[in-house]
Design an enzyme around this catalytic site. Sequence first.
Site, mmCIF file in Angstrom:
data_model
loop_
_atom_site.group_PDB
_atom_site.id
_atom_site.type_symbol
_atom_site.label_atom_id
_atom_site.label_comp_id
_atom_site.label_asym_id
_atom_site.label_seq_id
_atom_site.Cartn_x
_atom_site.Cartn_y
_atom_site.Cartn_z
ATOM 1 N N TYR A 84 -13.862 -0.844 -7.858
ATOM 2 C CA TYR A 84 -13.037 -1.904 -7.288
ATOM 3 C C TYR A 84 -11.803 -2.150 -8.150
ATOM 4 C CZ TYR A 84 -11.828 -6.758 -5.962
ATOM 5 O OH TYR A 84 -11.172 -7.903 -5.572
ATOM 6 N N LYS A 142 -7.871 -1.711 -7.110
ATOM 7 C CA LYS A 142 -6.896 -2.799 -7.188
ATOM 8 C C LYS A 142 -5.729 -2.433 -8.114
ATOM 9 C CE LYS A 142 -8.653 -5.885 -4.397
ATOM 10 N NZ LYS A 142 -7.978 -6.165 -3.098
#
Length: 248
Positions: free
Chosen positions: A158, A162
């Site tokens: 994740y 990002k």
Amino acid sequence: MGKSLSGKVIVVTGGSRGLGREMALAFADEGADLVIASRKLDSCEELATLIRDKHGRRALAVACNVGDWGQCEALVEAAYAEFGRVDVLVNNAGMSLLYPSLDQVSESMFDKVIATNLKGPFRLSALIAARMAVAGGGSIINISSIEAVRPEPMAVPYAAAKAGLENLSAGLAQSYGPAVRVNTIRPGAFDTDIAKAWPEEMRTALSQVNALRRIGAPADIVGAALFFASDASAFCSGATLALDGGWR
């Protein structure tokens, strides 16, 4: 005094709950018409109905898994068929998956996280920014995470996605300027529905790691979102705003 987004058309992915819902309601309150997209059509329809009834704005609900390029294309076509244009795109849809250890992250898990957090925003931005540029301008807002710069062991894929999203924002700002502005909001810990699963000790710890000594309330994202969506940020592109209470 007029509304800052009067007559604008705004697409919000991951728009039916959490920060997406909060932004959508704020945009409607400032006079915008909305396209609410998420995987759950019922939740999108519920929010669209609220926007119509409470704010008197037009609102279109669209089911969309942004990790699927075909569904991204269908979302764009639905938005333009309904409204004829898009003035602001908010790439808010995101996800992270739990895993016991990094070596047990499967290929499908990794691909799913990258698809939702990075691949989808790339495709939606490319499709919509190209049309925005022809129409004379627009704004894209990418919702990142503090994980992009402070990755935790439980969210490495994740965090990587990002970080890629923030780099994407910078590249898109150069690619589609001067007509289209592209900026990033980087939230810290926020008290959304996901936070309901946090153990109390985690909530306490997160409230102590920033200068404001609390975690963010959903409404705390509104000011930043309105700034980037409106002409108030007319000379701002390629920027990243840390919205984390002064994380230490």
